[in-house]
Design a protein around this motif. Structure first.
Motif, PDB file in Angstrom:
ATOM      1  N   GLY A 132      11.826 -26.595  50.539  1.00  0.00           N
ATOM      2  CA  GLY A 132      11.875 -25.497  49.586  1.00  0.00           C
ATOM      3  C   GLY A 132      10.664 -24.588  49.694  1.00  0.00           C
ATOM      4  O   GLY A 132       9.671 -24.919  50.358  1.00  0.00           O
ATOM      5  N   VAL A 138      13.634 -31.008  50.429  1.00  0.00           N
ATOM      6  CA  VAL A 138      14.774 -31.114  49.524  1.00  0.00           C
ATOM      7  C   VAL A 138      15.957 -31.842  50.154  1.00  0.00           C
ATOM      8  O   VAL A 138      16.825 -32.325  49.430  1.00  0.00           O
ATOM      9  N   GLU A 151      27.104 -29.395  54.338  1.00  0.00           N
ATOM     10  CA  GLU A 151      25.995 -29.996  53.593  1.00  0.00           C
ATOM     11  C   GLU A 151      24.647 -29.355  53.924  1.00  0.00           C
ATOM     12  O   GLU A 151      23.806 -29.180  53.046  1.00  0.00           O
ATOM     13  N   ALA A 154      24.707 -25.873  52.267  1.00  0.00           N
ATOM     14  CA  ALA A 154      24.514 -25.998  50.818  1.00  0.00           C
ATOM     15  C   ALA A 154      23.043 -26.268  50.481  1.00  0.00           C
ATOM     16  O   ALA A 154      22.503 -25.689  49.523  1.00  0.00           O
ATOM     17  N   ALA A 155      22.396 -27.124  51.248  1.00  0.00           N
ATOM     18  CA  ALA A 155      20.976 -27.419  51.005  1.00  0.00           C
ATOM     19  C   ALA A 155      20.124 -26.175  51.238  1.00  0.00           C
ATOM     20  O   ALA A 155      19.200 -25.884  50.459  1.00  0.00           O
ATOM     21  N   GLU A 157      21.141 -22.971  51.057  1.00  0.00           N
ATOM     22  CA  GLU A 157      21.417 -21.997  50.000  1.00  0.00           C
ATOM     23  C   GLU A 157      20.753 -22.390  48.688  1.00  0.00           C
ATOM     24  O   GLU A 157      20.256 -21.540  47.956  1.00  0.00           O
ATOM     25  N   GLY A 158      20.692 -23.696  48.421  1.00  0.00           N
ATOM     26  CA  GLY A 158      20.027 -24.160  47.205  1.00  0.00           C
ATOM     27  C   GLY A 158      18.516 -24.029  47.255  1.00  0.00           C
ATOM     28  O   GLY A 158      17.855 -23.986  46.216  1.00  0.00           O
ATOM     29  N   ALA A 159      17.965 -23.954  48.454  1.00  0.00           N
ATOM     30  CA  ALA A 159      16.510 -23.875  48.614  1.00  0.00           C
ATOM     31  C   ALA A 159      15.998 -22.445  48.763  1.00  0.00           C
ATOM     32  O   ALA A 159      14.792 -22.215  48.683  1.00  0.00           O
TER      33      ALA A 159
END
Length: 168
Positions: A132, A138, A151, A154-155, A157-159
């Motif tokens: 992150g 993360v 997966e 998604a990680a 985009e979330g970070a």
């Protein structure tokens, strides 16, 4: 020690740290030019192109510890990556990711658990860590997980940093 503070050397020999990318999400990958998974470079470059302006930087760490699959010099690695896969993301100096000579960055990264809850040594070329903007790991993905898999995306985009946090 923060991941951002660990001394690194670029593929062209300049001292640096991940602090140069503070405020950005990172995808750190141990890479090799002569591995069955080497085509993952293409997916890594596509992720850099797709998310770079949103605050992602992919960073490659060549490693020759797995069956000698990264035997080249830094210059040869740079040439291969650019000419074969059009790699534009930063590449660091060749490192060891396991064992007595493990680079301090990988001392930290190997503490992170993968989706099955397993931490420890790097298993093979092309393991991936999503970091992150604050420098915290993360997510960790093993070699067989493709860079553009749901997966990993998604990680990433979330970070990604928020618009106010993104830095160039």
């Amino acid at each position: 020690m923060s991941l951002h503070d660990i001394p690194l050397t670029t593929l062209d020999g300049r001292p640096t740290t991940l602090g140069d990318y503070a405020g950005r999400a990172l995808l750190l990958v141990n890479v090799a030019s002569r591995c069955g998974m080497t085509p993952q470079y293409a997916g890594l470059e596509r992720l850099q192109e797709r998310y770079g302006e949103q605050g992602l930087t992919v960073v490659g760490f060549p490693c020759n510890q797995f069956n000698g699959q990264e035997p080249g010099t830094n210059e040869e690695i740079a040439q291969f990556c650019a000419s074969t896969y059009g790699v534009t993301f930063p590449m660091m100096d060749k490192v060891e990711v396991n064992g007595e000579g493990r680079h301090p960055l990988f001392d930290e990264l190997t503490r992170a658990e993968d989706a099955e809850g397993t931490a420890g040594d790097v298993g093979w070329n092309f393991e991936k860590w999503v970091v992150g903007p604050d420098g915290d790991v993360v997510a960790r993905f093993r070699s067989r997980v493709e860079p553009e898999s749901a997966e990993v995306v998604a990680a990433i985009e979330g970070a990604l940093p928020g618009p106010a946090d993104a830095t160039a």
